[in-house]
Design a protein around this motif. Structure first.
Motif, mmCIF file in Angstrom:
data_model
loop_
_atom_site.group_PDB
_atom_site.id
_atom_site.type_symbol
_atom_site.label_atom_id
_atom_site.label_comp_id
_atom_site.label_asym_id
_atom_site.label_seq_id
_atom_site.Cartn_x
_atom_site.Cartn_y
_atom_site.Cartn_z
ATOM 1 N N PRO A 32 0.703 -1.652 0.601
ATOM 2 C CA PRO A 32 -0.007 -0.262 -0.158
ATOM 3 C C PRO A 32 0.817 1.382 -0.002
ATOM 4 N N VAL A 33 2.090 1.442 0.391
ATOM 5 C CA VAL A 33 2.484 3.279 0.729
ATOM 6 C C VAL A 33 3.405 2.914 -0.566
ATOM 7 N N ARG A 34 3.781 1.611 -0.895
ATOM 8 C CA ARG A 34 4.924 2.092 -2.616
ATOM 9 C C ARG A 34 3.712 2.336 -3.249
ATOM 10 N N ASP A 35 2.638 1.773 -2.874
ATOM 11 C CA ASP A 35 1.340 1.801 -4.544
ATOM 12 C C ASP A 35 1.145 3.513 -3.872
ATOM 13 N N ALA A 36 0.678 3.880 -3.370
ATOM 14 C CA ALA A 36 0.501 5.843 -3.008
ATOM 15 C C ALA A 36 0.817 6.345 -3.224
ATOM 16 N N GLN A 37 2.369 5.994 -3.119
ATOM 17 C CA GLN A 37 3.791 6.986 -2.716
ATOM 18 C C GLN A 37 3.618 7.518 -4.754
ATOM 19 N N ALA A 38 3.959 5.616 -5.782
ATOM 20 C CA ALA A 38 3.250 6.407 -6.927
ATOM 21 C C ALA A 38 2.403 6.682 -7.930
ATOM 22 N N ILE A 39 1.628 6.727 -6.924
ATOM 23 C CA ILE A 39 0.580 7.412 -7.153
ATOM 24 C C ILE A 39 0.959 8.286 -7.204
ATOM 25 N N ALA A 40 0.743 9.498 -6.050
ATOM 26 C CA ALA A 40 1.226 9.892 -5.691
ATOM 27 C C ALA A 40 2.312 11.207 -6.191
ATOM 28 N N GLU A 41 3.055 10.194 -7.789
ATOM 29 C CA GLU A 41 4.207 11.174 -8.401
ATOM 30 C C GLU A 41 3.576 11.030 -9.462
ATOM 31 N N ARG A 42 2.691 9.868 -9.993
ATOM 32 C CA ARG A 42 2.101 9.929 -11.091
ATOM 33 C C ARG A 42 1.432 11.335 -11.233
ATOM 34 N N LEU A 43 0.185 11.712 -10.900
ATOM 35 C CA LEU A 43 -1.085 12.680 -10.209
ATOM 36 C C LEU A 43 0.021 14.446 -10.769
ATOM 37 N N THR A 44 0.975 14.381 -9.406
ATOM 38 C CA THR A 44 1.831 14.969 -9.396
ATOM 39 C C THR A 44 2.258 15.472 -11.245
#
Length: 199
Positions: A32-44
């Motif tokens: 979950p944390v890796r998933d959320a970090q990757a999604i946050a990067e992509r959204l940025t």
């Protein structure tokens, strides 16, 4: 006629991204944390203003949602992504912070975060709302709540989310069908987050 701004570049986009892996009263989750970090990067990279939090306690989760609630007001697009444990009780969905123990019937209101609460923050003066819930993992805390607190209808799979106003401008995507479990996956990301990142 000259048009210097495209509709997309003029849009104000705000996202809330939460991921919880290191649970204090349940086995840790790998992705979950890796998933959320990757999604946050992509959204940025997609020009979202991102409010994010990883491995948050209940007070930290509430503070992060409060920051998002102030920032999202008046946005053209509001997005919410959550990865971690979630559960439903009597058709209502809850996100589980890392410090939740869920040992008795009062635990749910005190220790968990209602998905409806987050949706209300997204609905204020926003045109489009996108919700992605990767939260249907097999959740031992749901079993604890059902057994020790006698809470009927507590289960790991999430319930359908009824959307007001016929759902205009709102998309809700679950990692699994209602009342079903999703999986953390054996790779770097969950199957749901992997697919989301690809597309």
């Amino acid at each position: 006629m000259l048009l210097t701004l495209t509709a997309a570049s003029a849009e104000r986009r705000v996202a809330l991204v939460l991921g919880n892996s290191q649970y204090q009263h349940a086995a840790p989750l790998a992705n979950p944390v890796r998933d959320a970090q990757a999604i946050a990067e992509r959204l940025t990279k997609l020009d979202f203003e991102v409010v994010s939090g990883f491995d948050l306690t209940k007070p930290q989760t509430q503070a992060t949602i409060a920051r998002f609630a102030k920032q999202v007001r008046g946005a053209d697009i509001a997005l919410f992504f959550y990865a971690g444990h979630g559960l439903q009780v009597s058709g209502k969905n809850y996100l589980i912070p890392v410090d939740a123990a869920l040992e008795d019937e009062t635990s749910l209101d005190v220790e968990a975060v209602s998905v409806d609460f987050v949706l209300r923050q997204m609905s204020r003066e926003t045109s489009i709302r996108l919700v992605f819930l990767d939260a249907c993992r097999d959740n031992p805390l749901a079993e604890v709540l059902a057994k020790t607190a006698g809470v009927n209808g507590a289960s790991s799979g999430l319930a359908e989310i009824p959307i007001k106003n016929g759902g205009a401008g709102t998309l809700v995507a679950f990692a699994a069908s209602p009342n079903q479990l999703a999986y953390d996956g054996s790779g770097e990301h969950s199957p749901f987050a992997s697919a989301l990142l690809q597309h």
